[in-house]
Enzyme design. Structure first.
Site, PDB file in Angstrom:
ATOM      1  N   CYS A 337       0.796  -1.232   0.000  1.00 18.19           N
ATOM      2  CA  CYS A 337       0.000   0.000   0.000  1.00 18.19           C
ATOM      3  C   CYS A 337       0.830   1.284   0.000  1.00 18.19           C
ATOM      4  CB  CYS A 337      -0.990   0.003   1.153  1.00 18.19           C
ATOM      5  SG  CYS A 337      -1.225  -1.547   1.990  1.00 18.19           S
ATOM      6  N   ARG A 366       7.057 -11.137   5.243  1.00 15.22           N
ATOM      7  CA  ARG A 366       6.558 -10.978   6.609  1.00 15.22           C
ATOM      8  C   ARG A 366       7.219 -12.030   7.463  1.00 15.22           C
ATOM      9  NH1 ARG A 366       0.115 -10.283   5.276  1.00 15.22           N
ATOM     10  NH2 ARG A 366       0.373  -8.426   3.987  1.00 15.22           N
ATOM     11  N   GLN A 384       1.449 -11.240  -3.278  1.00 13.07           N
ATOM     12  CA  GLN A 384       0.017 -10.942  -3.204  1.00 13.07           C
ATOM     13  C   GLN A 384      -0.536 -10.576  -4.576  1.00 13.07           C
ATOM     14  OE1 GLN A 384       0.371  -7.703  -0.262  1.00 13.07           O
ATOM     15  NE2 GLN A 384      -0.917  -8.967   1.056  1.00 13.07           N
ATOM     16  N   ASP A 386      -2.335  -8.111  -5.314  1.00 14.70           N
ATOM     17  CA  ASP A 386      -2.751  -6.926  -4.580  1.00 14.70           C
ATOM     18  C   ASP A 386      -3.360  -5.874  -5.502  1.00 14.70           C
ATOM     19  OD1 ASP A 386      -3.101  -5.604  -2.269  1.00 14.70           O
ATOM     20  OD2 ASP A 386      -0.997  -5.170  -1.885  1.00 14.70           O
ATOM     21  N   HIS A 388      -5.049  -1.628  -5.152  1.00 13.96           N
ATOM     22  CA  HIS A 388      -5.522  -0.494  -4.360  1.00 13.96           C
ATOM     23  C   HIS A 388      -6.319   0.426  -5.252  1.00 13.96           C
ATOM     24  CE1 HIS A 388      -2.169  -1.977  -1.864  1.00 13.96           C
ATOM     25  NE2 HIS A 388      -3.048  -1.749  -0.919  1.00 13.96           N
ATOM     26  N   LYS A 467     -14.575  -3.916   6.517  1.00 15.88           N
ATOM     27  CA  LYS A 467     -14.125  -4.770   5.410  1.00 15.88           C
ATOM     28  C   LYS A 467     -15.112  -5.892   5.139  1.00 15.88           C
ATOM     29  CE  LYS A 467     -11.528  -7.780   8.465  1.00 15.88           C
ATOM     30  NZ  LYS A 467     -10.420  -8.684   8.638  1.00 15.88           N
ATOM     31  N   HIS A 513      -8.314  -1.530  -0.209  1.00 19.34           N
ATOM     32  CA  HIS A 513      -7.331  -2.605  -0.402  1.00 19.34           C
ATOM     33  C   HIS A 513      -8.108  -3.817  -0.884  1.00 19.34           C
ATOM     34  CE1 HIS A 513      -4.471  -0.583   2.462  1.00 19.34           C
ATOM     35  NE2 HIS A 513      -5.609  -0.149   2.942  1.00 19.34           N
TER      36      HIS A 513
HETATM   37 ZN    ZN Z   1      -3.063  -2.619   0.913  1.00 20.43          ZN
END
Ligand code: ZN
Ligand code: ZN
Length: 645
Positions: A337, A366, A384, A386, A388, A467, A513
């Site tokens: 992000c 992580r 990910q 991912d 945004h 979420k 996200h």
């Molecule tokens: Zn994010």
């Protein structure tokens, strides 16, 4: 006295009446089926007197609470059996857990207990179940209880009671007796051991007393129990099937990936595994482009100052990796992000630019403690899928709807059964209540506009926004959280994101996200188990195994293979000097979806004999190479599901 039943009717009972009396007053059948009673939402023994005015519901085998109750009962029966078989054994705790129960024992030194003993333990347990021994509760003073367990040399129980006195100021404790066995236990329990209809001991492991590595190592015996023999059989079958489908085992067998101590928690992808990855990646690329996402790529090393602004330094530092580069402290990104935000901020934005949708197959790291790493399901090196979205508040609902539709499109391809959860404001949060009101309403409206059923988790949202989580049921009925759509007011604030509105003023955008696979690594792990390694054609590492009936036809086999490669397909020729039967058997084991047998007849006619996985009985279809390419290409292009025919 009076109690209220779930349907709102009131029931008149004698003073001092128990849950059992209430069940009997309602009906004899119910009294027979009753296991326990819920009193004002609290589960209790049937034998305990009811308080006046209580809200009552009788727990039977059909109630969701029944399994946990029965499993806790079975843990006590296990302890009873073990104490008879190993006099002098010390007992500690035995709770119900997800899918079963366990009991921790401290066996005498010379006892060598293993799963080879399960049968005789189960035999003993069965005697107690057959005898329908009732569970009776007794409340006694803590002094009495300590005295009792001291005389019996049950030190763990004594320690537990002493802790209850220190931590809770307990003056009395409850004991439960079934047959020869008495345990310190809060309860509740069903009326008698006869309510246990089916049980099985499943495994044995070491476990430290109170999870403390400095304390005594105990022996934990796991088991499970059900309300019918059929349910138990189904459960055991599922465990067997899950073992066979374990992605770590199939990963090795199908040569997909390996793990190494050289880099714990980070898979080494082999060529076969990469083929699955690439097929998923194509799906990801294609669909993101079609749905208005712009792909970006951002660095994995970012200045620590950035992580201070984002809040990761304060909240997430322990899970991050850091390094110094030319004396400058840098953090390896655990999330994408803040990096996507840099791209948003690289230009002035106007309301006309919004929504802006960025997607990245973002590599993050992580730190997961080594003990929690688990194949592809829990890794440190995570890619990910991912995305945004930066949008105005008015655009939230539409964007969320698009995210959900995107998710359903993806999950449908794999035949996953979705379940949605909406999580709302937690106690600790940023942003004012009015903004939360609007955000939660936007998510709810999106779900309702799509006519979707969902479960509400009040207070379970992230501190930065509410979420929607997307959980999927796989072919074994196991549930996985895959996707998430999260609103975020905090990041735009922290990074002072802005856009110019049609009023020419500066406004704050909202950030969403969104991930649908979760990560490529875990998603592939789940897919391996979901399919048991038998991938549909579009995902299979080797789509067609070409089997020449003898060396004479290897050239023709190569020619067929090259035509398939040119069409973007993934064939493999088995050119070994082995019998056709053996080659077919091994091709089956390799789980290739299609086998192509070629010999003189095929070569002369320019055809192949097509055999599908698991169709041993059927006649092989003969296709020309051109027809074969058309058939396979269409199936891949559609990403056809194996169950779709
Ligand atoms: Zn994010
Ligand atoms: Zn208990």
């Amino acid at each position: 006295m009076k109690v209220t039943l779930p349907d709102g009717t009131e029931l008149q009972l004698e003073e001092g009446a128990t849950g059992g009396d209430a069940a009997l007053a309602i009906g004899e059948g119910l009294a027979r089926a009753a296991l326990a009673v819920s009193v004002n939402g609290e589960l209790r023994d049937l034998a305990r007197p009811l308080p006046d005015g209580a809200q009552l519901s009788i727990i039977t085998g059909k109630s969701p609470e029944a399994l946990e109750l029965i499993r806790h009962d079975t843990a006590h029966v296990l302890a009873a059996a073990v104490m008879e078989l190993w006099p002098g054994v010390k007992i500690s705790i035995g709770p119900a857990i997800e899918n079963g129960f366990y009991y921790d024992f401290d066996f005498p030194e010379d006892a060598e207990v293993s799963d080879a003993d399960f049968e005789r333990i189960e035999t003993k347990m069965r005697e107690h179940v057959k005898a329908k021994e009732s569970f009776t509760r007794q409340d006694i003073s803590v002094q009495e209880a300590i005295e009792k367990f001291k005389t019996e040399n049950q030190d763990y129980k004594v320690e537990l009671i002493e802790d209850l006195i220190t931590n809770e100021g307990a003056e009395t404790v409850s004991l439960y007796t079934n047959g020869p066995f008495t345990d310190l236990c809060r309860g509740p329990h069903a009326t008698d051991t006869g309510k246990i209809k089916a049980f099985k001991l499943t495994s044995i492991a070491g476990a430290y007393w109170r999870g403390d590595a400095k304390r005594q190592m105990l022996t934990r015996i796991y088991g499970t129990a059900f309300l019918s023999k059929e349910d138990l059989a189904e459960h055991l079958h599922m465990i067997e099937e899950a073992k066979k489908r374990d992605h770590r085992r199939l990963g090795k067998q199908l040569d997909l990936f390996h793990f190494s101590e050289i880099s714990p928690g980070s898979p080494f992808w082999h060529p076969n595994g990469m083929k699955i990855w690439n097929s998923l990646h194509e799906l990801w690329t294609e669909q993101n482009a079609r749905r208005g996402y712009n792909r970006v790529k951002t660095p994995i090393l970012l200045d620590v100052d950035l992580w201070k602004i984002s809040g990761h330094w304060d909240k997430y530092r322990d899970n991050m990796y850091f390094t110094d580069i030319e004396d400058r402290p840098m953090g390896i990104k655990p999330m994408n992000c803040p990096a996507h935000i840099q791209i948003y901020k690289s230009e002035r934005r106007s309301y006309r630019d919004l929504p802006i949708r960025y997607s990245e197959d973002g590599l993050v790291h992580r730190h997961e403690p080594s003990g929690t790493l688990h194949g592809l399901m829990r890794v440190r090196h995570i890619t990910q899928d991912d995305a945004h979205i930066f949008c105005t508040e008015e655009q939230i609902q539409d964007e969320v709807i698009q995210c959900l539709r995107f998710g359903f499109y993806i999950y449908e391809i794999f035949g996953f059964e979705p379940k949605l959860e909406l999580s709302t404001r937690p106690e600790q949060r940023v942003g004012d209540d009015a903004t939360w009101d609007r955000a939660e309403a936007a998510l709810e409206n999106a779900l309702q506009a799509e006519g979707l059923e969902y479960e509400l988790n009040p207070g379970d949202g992230a501190f930065y926004g509410p979420k929607i989580d997307l959980h999927m049921k796989d072919s074994l009925g196991r549930s996985w959280q895959l996707g998430t759509v999260q609103l975020d007011f905090s990041m735009p604030e922290r990074f002072e994101l802005a856009y110019t509105g049609d009023d020419n003023d500066e406004h704050r955008p909202v950030m969403i996200h969104r991930a649908l696979f979760g990560s490529f690594e875990r998603f592939i792990g789940i897919l391996i188990e979901h399919y048991g390694g038998e991938f549909p054609l579009w995902l299979a590492p080797v789509q067609a195994k070409i089997i020449p009936v003898s060396d004479l036809f290897n050239d023709y086999a190569d020619q067929v293979a090259q035509t398939l490669v040119d069409a973007g397909l993934r064939p493999d020729v088995d050119a070994r000097t082995e019998s056709v039967g053996k080659k077919i058997r091994e091709a089956e084991l390799s789980k290739a979806p299609v086998m192509l047998v070629v010999g003189a007849e095929e070569r002369d006619a320019g055809t192949v004999s097509v055999r599908r996985r698991h169709n041993a009985g059927d006649d092989d279809a003969k296709l020309t190479i051109g027809e074969l390419v058309d058939v396979l290409s269409a199936e891949v292009a559609e990403r056809r599901r194996p169950d779709a025919g």
